[in-house]
Design an enzyme around this catalytic site. Structure first.
Site, PDB file in Angstrom:
ATOM      1  N   LYS A  43      15.170  27.714  13.160  1.00 20.60           N
ATOM      2  CA  LYS A  43      15.265  28.069  14.552  1.00 20.60           C
ATOM      3  C   LYS A  43      16.653  27.772  15.119  1.00 20.60           C
ATOM      4  CE  LYS A  43      10.553  26.375  15.311  1.00 20.60           C
ATOM      5  NZ  LYS A  43       9.791  25.360  16.068  1.00 20.60           N
ATOM      6  N   GLY A  44      17.385  26.955  14.390  1.00 24.39           N
ATOM      7  CA  GLY A  44      18.630  26.411  14.938  1.00 24.39           C
ATOM      8  C   GLY A  44      19.675  27.425  15.347  1.00 24.39           C
ATOM      9  N   GLU A  99      24.248  30.665  10.562  1.00 22.04           N
ATOM     10  CA  GLU A  99      23.723  29.293  10.618  1.00 22.04           C
ATOM     11  C   GLU A  99      24.397  28.549  11.764  1.00 22.04           C
ATOM     12  OE1 GLU A  99      21.585  27.373   9.240  1.00 22.04           O
ATOM     13  OE2 GLU A  99      21.353  27.736   7.090  1.00 22.04           O
ATOM     14  N   ASP A 103      24.526  21.609   5.959  1.00 27.59           N
ATOM     15  CA  ASP A 103      24.525  20.210   5.540  1.00 27.59           C
ATOM     16  C   ASP A 103      24.598  20.194   4.013  1.00 27.59           C
ATOM     17  OD1 ASP A 103      23.180  17.613   4.846  1.00 27.59           O
ATOM     18  OD2 ASP A 103      23.031  17.421   7.011  1.00 27.59           O
ATOM     19  N   LYS A 131      29.072  20.472   7.857  1.00 30.46           N
ATOM     20  CA  LYS A 131      29.213  19.095   7.352  1.00 30.46           C
ATOM     21  C   LYS A 131      29.636  19.202   5.890  1.00 30.46           C
ATOM     22  CE  LYS A 131      25.577  16.996  10.154  1.00 30.46           C
ATOM     23  NZ  LYS A 131      24.275  16.302  10.133  1.00 30.46           N
ATOM     24  N   PHE A 152      24.688  12.887  13.102  1.00 33.32           N
ATOM     25  CA  PHE A 152      23.589  13.742  13.550  1.00 33.32           C
ATOM     26  C   PHE A 152      23.896  14.286  14.943  1.00 33.32           C
ATOM     27  CE2 PHE A 152      19.404  15.096  14.827  1.00 33.32           C
ATOM     28  CZ  PHE A 152      18.972  15.705  13.662  1.00 33.32           C
ATOM     29  N   ASP A 159      18.314  20.501  16.833  1.00 30.35           N
ATOM     30  CA  ASP A 159      17.193  19.736  17.386  1.00 30.35           C
ATOM     31  C   ASP A 159      17.090  18.320  16.851  1.00 30.35           C
ATOM     32  OD1 ASP A 159      16.319  20.655  14.736  1.00 30.35           O
ATOM     33  OD2 ASP A 159      14.382  19.815  15.309  1.00 30.35           O
ATOM     34  N   ARG A 165      17.144  21.472  21.640  1.00 31.48           N
ATOM     35  CA  ARG A 165      17.794  22.733  21.258  1.00 31.48           C
ATOM     36  C   ARG A 165      18.398  23.442  22.468  1.00 31.48           C
ATOM     37  NH1 ARG A 165      16.154  23.927  15.930  1.00 31.48           N
ATOM     38  NH2 ARG A 165      14.007  23.444  15.456  1.00 31.48           N
TER      39      ARG A 165
HETATM   40  P1  IMP Z   1      20.733  22.012   4.438  1.00 30.22           P
HETATM   41  O1  IMP Z   1      22.131  22.567   4.514  1.00 30.22           O
HETATM   42  O2  IMP Z   1      19.818  22.781   3.567  1.00 30.22           O
HETATM   43  O3  IMP Z   1      20.749  20.540   4.076  1.00 30.22           O
HETATM   44  O4  IMP Z   1      20.041  22.046   5.854  1.00 30.22           O
HETATM   45  C1  IMP Z   1      20.672  22.528   6.964  1.00 30.22           C
HETATM   46  C2  IMP Z   1      19.691  22.492   8.116  1.00 30.22           C
HETATM   47  O5  IMP Z   1      19.379  21.128   8.450  1.00 30.22           O
HETATM   48  C3  IMP Z   1      20.338  23.065   9.352  1.00 30.22           C
HETATM   49  O6  IMP Z   1      20.135  24.443   9.449  1.00 30.22           O
HETATM   50  C4  IMP Z   1      19.636  22.298  10.450  1.00 30.22           C
HETATM   51  O7  IMP Z   1      18.406  22.934  10.758  1.00 30.22           O
HETATM   52  C5  IMP Z   1      19.358  20.943   9.841  1.00 30.22           C
HETATM   53  N1  IMP Z   1      20.413  19.977  10.208  1.00 30.22           N
HETATM   54  C6  IMP Z   1      21.417  19.520   9.438  1.00 30.22           C
HETATM   55  N2  IMP Z   1      22.206  18.660  10.104  1.00 30.22           N
HETATM   56  C7  IMP Z   1      21.695  18.574  11.354  1.00 30.22           C
HETATM   57  C8  IMP Z   1      22.091  17.842  12.545  1.00 30.22           C
HETATM   58  O8  IMP Z   1      23.086  17.106  12.598  1.00 30.22           O
HETATM   59  N3  IMP Z   1      21.304  18.029  13.645  1.00 30.22           N
HETATM   60  C9  IMP Z   1      20.208  18.836  13.644  1.00 30.22           C
HETATM   61  N4  IMP Z   1      19.819  19.543  12.560  1.00 30.22           N
HETATM   62  C10 IMP Z   1      20.547  19.412  11.424  1.00 30.22           C
HETATM   63 MG    MG Z   2      19.826  26.137  10.471  1.00 34.17          MG
END
Ligand code: IMP
Ligand code: MG
Length: 177
Positions: A43-44, A99, A103, A131, A152, A159, A165
């Protein structure tokens, strides 16, 4: 809801507008005359994609996917699964995965590989925040608004347990649980 003991402002609305405008300029240059499909990762992405798409000049279609990779708290568990898949035809079109933050790259890598299988003309990734030091799986991220350390963040689509959000600006959370 926002108290200064817990949250520190990281980007204000002017900063955010500047980053979106710069990303949109790059896309308008690179995708001139092309058929583009924006695929937002729910949803981000919701706030960022709304801002970004309104600045694009190419022919744009918009679709969304919803993947699960992160539980309710601040940690990232292992597996990725699809909750809502792509519904437009992307074959021969230029796909941009949108996106709000990347992360570990786990969800992104899963989606990237899956979309490639549908034979689009190209697949690139655009993220508002990156990140980069936290990356566990390598995914090519062509367009990145800003690189950040491992902190974070909430607001502008990001969120904390589904809340925050809607905040128009982005904050660091000082004391994650
Ligand atoms: P990854 O890259 O698969 O580890 O996950 C990325 C997702 O984790 C992002 O699309 C966000 O939904 C969530 N996420 C990662 N870092 C943060 C943060 O600092 N705040 C809120 N959501 C985060
Ligand atoms: Mg996301």
């Amino acid at each position: 809801m926002i108290d200064e003991k817990t949250f520190t402002k990281y980007l204000n609305s002017t900063d955010i507008e500047g980053i979106v405008a710069s990303l949109a300029n790059q896309l308008n240059r690179d995708y001139e005359g092309k058929q583009v499909v924006l695929i937002g990762v729910l949803k981000g992405c919701c706030v960022f994609i709304a801002d970004l798409c309104r600045q694009l000049k190419a022919d744009v279609e918009i679709d969304f996917v919803r993947l699960t990779s992160q539980g309710k708290g601040l940690t990232t568990p292992g597996t990725v699964s699809i909750v809502k898949d792509v519904s437009v035809d992307i074959r021969g079109k230029h796909v941009l995965i949108v996106e709000e933050i990347i992360d570990s790259g786990r969800t992104l890598k899963f989606l990237y590989d899956r979309l490639q299988a549908s034979q689009p003309a190209s697949v690139e990734v655009i993220t508002f925040l990156d990140k980069k030091d936290k990356r566990m799986i390598d995914v090519p991220v062509k367009y990145s608004g800003r690189q950040i350390d491992d902190q974070f963040l909430v607001g502008y689509g990001l969120d904390l347990e589904e809340k925050c959000r809607n905040l128009p600006e982005i904050y660091f959370l000082k004391y994650p649980n």
